[in-house]
Design a protein around this motif. Structure first.
Motif, mmCIF file in Angstrom:
data_model
loop_
_atom_site.group_PDB
_atom_site.id
_atom_site.type_symbol
_atom_site.label_atom_id
_atom_site.label_comp_id
_atom_site.label_asym_id
_atom_site.label_seq_id
_atom_site.Cartn_x
_atom_site.Cartn_y
_atom_site.Cartn_z
ATOM 1 N N TRP A 117 86.960 -0.802 73.967
ATOM 2 C CA TRP A 117 85.842 0.041 74.412
ATOM 3 C C TRP A 117 85.578 -0.387 75.851
ATOM 4 N N ALA A 118 86.039 0.405 76.802
ATOM 5 C CA ALA A 118 85.996 0.011 78.210
ATOM 6 C C ALA A 118 84.856 0.721 78.940
ATOM 7 N N THR A 119 84.198 -0.025 79.829
ATOM 8 C CA THR A 119 83.132 0.555 80.644
ATOM 9 C C THR A 119 83.509 0.451 82.116
ATOM 10 N N TYR A 120 83.353 1.561 82.812
ATOM 11 C CA TYR A 120 83.633 1.649 84.247
ATOM 12 C C TYR A 120 82.331 1.432 85.005
ATOM 13 N N HIS A 121 82.317 0.421 85.868
ATOM 14 C CA HIS A 121 81.145 0.089 86.678
ATOM 15 C C HIS A 121 81.493 0.333 88.151
ATOM 16 N N PRO A 122 81.207 1.522 88.686
ATOM 17 C CA PRO A 122 81.652 1.875 90.041
ATOM 18 C C PRO A 122 81.185 0.925 91.130
ATOM 19 N N GLY A 123 80.057 0.269 90.963
ATOM 20 C CA GLY A 123 79.582 -0.650 91.990
ATOM 21 C C GLY A 123 80.279 -1.992 91.989
ATOM 22 N N GLN A 124 81.145 -2.228 90.989
ATOM 23 C CA GLN A 124 81.777 -3.528 90.832
ATOM 24 C C GLN A 124 83.290 -3.489 91.016
ATOM 25 N N VAL A 125 83.896 -2.320 90.926
ATOM 26 C CA VAL A 125 85.353 -2.207 90.984
ATOM 27 C C VAL A 125 85.706 -0.873 91.631
ATOM 28 N N THR A 126 86.793 -0.840 92.370
ATOM 29 C CA THR A 126 87.200 0.417 93.000
ATOM 30 C C THR A 126 87.771 1.377 91.961
ATOM 31 N N HIS A 127 87.696 2.646 92.292
ATOM 32 C CA HIS A 127 88.267 3.663 91.417
ATOM 33 C C HIS A 127 89.752 3.406 91.168
ATOM 34 N N GLU A 128 90.466 3.099 92.223
ATOM 35 C CA GLU A 128 91.910 2.924 92.119
ATOM 36 C C GLU A 128 92.263 1.749 91.211
ATOM 37 N N PHE A 181 90.397 0.382 88.784
ATOM 38 C CA PHE A 181 90.058 0.666 87.395
ATOM 39 C C PHE A 181 91.033 1.672 86.794
ATOM 40 N N LEU A 182 91.384 2.692 87.550
ATOM 41 C CA LEU A 182 92.325 3.690 87.061
ATOM 42 C C LEU A 182 93.685 3.066 86.759
ATOM 43 N N THR A 183 94.116 2.134 87.606
ATOM 44 C CA THR A 183 95.384 1.441 87.357
ATOM 45 C C THR A 183 95.341 0.690 86.034
ATOM 46 N N ARG A 184 94.210 0.030 85.754
ATOM 47 C CA ARG A 184 94.055 -0.674 84.481
ATOM 48 C C ARG A 184 94.172 0.306 83.311
ATOM 49 N N LEU A 226 73.836 7.205 85.509
ATOM 50 C CA LEU A 226 72.960 7.128 86.671
ATOM 51 C C LEU A 226 73.382 8.178 87.701
ATOM 52 N N PRO A 227 72.445 8.729 88.466
ATOM 53 C CA PRO A 227 72.810 9.764 89.432
ATOM 54 C C PRO A 227 73.925 9.343 90.386
ATOM 55 N N GLU A 228 73.897 8.088 90.814
ATOM 56 C CA GLU A 228 74.908 7.622 91.762
ATOM 57 C C GLU A 228 76.285 7.448 91.121
ATOM 58 N N HIS A 229 76.359 7.540 89.795
ATOM 59 C CA HIS A 229 77.644 7.414 89.101
ATOM 60 C C HIS A 229 78.297 8.766 88.804
ATOM 61 N N LEU A 230 77.577 9.855 89.026
ATOM 62 C CA LEU A 230 78.081 11.159 88.607
ATOM 63 C C LEU A 230 79.414 11.502 89.264
ATOM 64 N N GLY A 231 79.505 11.348 90.570
ATOM 65 C CA GLY A 231 80.755 11.655 91.253
ATOM 66 C C GLY A 231 81.905 10.773 90.780
ATOM 67 N N HIS A 232 81.618 9.497 90.575
ATOM 68 C CA HIS A 232 82.638 8.572 90.083
ATOM 69 C C HIS A 232 83.100 8.970 88.681
ATOM 70 N N ALA A 233 82.142 9.361 87.843
ATOM 71 C CA ALA A 233 82.482 9.756 86.475
ATOM 72 C C ALA A 233 83.342 11.018 86.468
ATOM 73 N N ARG A 234 83.007 11.978 87.315
ATOM 74 C CA ARG A 234 83.820 13.195 87.404
ATOM 75 C C ARG A 234 85.243 12.871 87.837
ATOM 76 N N ARG A 235 85.352 11.951 88.767
ATOM 77 C CA ARG A 235 86.678 11.623 89.292
ATOM 78 C C ARG A 235 87.521 10.880 88.256
ATOM 79 N N ILE A 236 86.903 9.921 87.537
ATOM 80 C CA ILE A 236 87.685 9.181 86.548
ATOM 81 C C ILE A 236 88.075 10.099 85.391
#
Length: 290
Positions: free
Chosen positions: A123-134, A136-139, A157-167
């Motif tokens: 069960w993995a959680t993506y934390h955009p403020g702690q790791v780059t998209h690239e 996390f995606l590689t993992r 969170l509102p600041e995560h919306l764009g990151h969530a759409r991209r992942i």
């Protein structure tokens, strides 16, 4: 030792599901929205956590009835060798139906080659403020290549919306991307629609579930266990039901005593939600049935 349920599936009828949370509280991330403890475990605290986990793993290994385990550490477990080893060992036990862990995927994944991937899940959680998209995606792509069962999610969170759409766009369609409502957040219908476009099941997380007096599997076929073996019905109800190692726990179906339940690892077991049908075969790793 009391007789515990035994049977073939994870639908709450037949085997014991354990949510295990030992004393580990250190994490390599420091998310500002995280409700969990923030501390740096010293060597003695780490030794105590390791001993507690090894004791628990030995207890599971000694059972003769079906068991499933979800590790829900306060911190990040998979950066510790003893959690990786426990996952591998438990995955090979014939009576363990599923062993899963909540993780940020910051660890290296080579250890997964030793596990039984028919049993293990993440069960993995993506934390955009702690790791780059690239990164996390590689993992995630590595997990896909290895054939590991896993889900991925973000906090809404509102600041995560764009990151969530991209992942969501960059992961294969078969990888479920979930969204947890931010603690205390009230979403407008338009905001909820944005998150639902990413996670069609966001409605279950959007608002807390009324639970007082309603039937729940916790305390019966699902229990919470800490590092000392203390048994509670779940992480969110403090009443002690006994001790796993002393044989004082007796499973008993009772209604939920809490007014509301607002965490997935709690309300997924609430019978009125119907989520055992939604997540049939993937309750612990949060993977919906296809």
């Amino acid at each position: 030792m009391p007789l515990l349920p035994g049977g073939p599936d994870d639908r709450g009828r037949g085997h014991l599901t354990i949510l295990y949370r030992g004393p580990l509280a250190s994490c390599d991330y420091d998310c500002p929205y995280c409700p969990f403890a923030k501390r740096r475990d010293n060597p003695e605290q780490l030794r105590r956590d390791r001993a507690a986990l090894e004791r628990f793993t030995a207890w599971v290994a000694g059972r003769d009835h079906p068991v499933s385990v979800l590790f829900t550490p306060w911190g990040e477990g998979l950066v510790r060798s003893w959690y990786r080893r426990a996952m591998v060992e438990l995955s090979h036990l014939p009576h363990v139906r599923r062993v899963a862990i909540q993780t940020n995927l910051s660890h290296r994944s080579g250890w997964l080659a030793e596990a039984d991937l028919d049993t293990l899940a993440l069960w993995a959680t993506y934390h955009p403020g702690q790791v780059t998209h690239e990164r996390f995606l590689t993992r995630c792509r590595d997990l896909v290549a290895r054939g590991v069962r896993f889900s991925v999610g973000v906090v809404g969170l509102p600041e995560h919306l764009g990151h969530a759409r991209r992942i969501r766009a960059d992961l294969p369609a078969e990888v479920y991307v979930w969204v947890n409502a931010a603690e205390g957040a009230a979403y407008t219908d338009d905001e909820a629609a944005d998150w639902t476009a990413i996670d069609p099941l966001f409605r279950y997380s959007r608002t807390p579930h009324r639970s007082a007096g309603l039937p729940c599997r916790t305390g019966d076929s699902v229990i919470s266990v800490d590092g000392d073996g203390t048994v509670r019905r779940c992480h969110f109800v403090p009443a002690v039901l006994g001790n796993l190692y002393e044989g004082t726990f007796r499973p008993k179906a009772t209604a939920c005593p809490a007014a509301i339940c607002d965490c997935h690892i709690g309300y997924v077991h609430l019978e009125t939600t119907g989520l055992y049908d939604v997540f049939a075969g993937g309750v612990l790793e949060r993977i919906p049935a296809r």
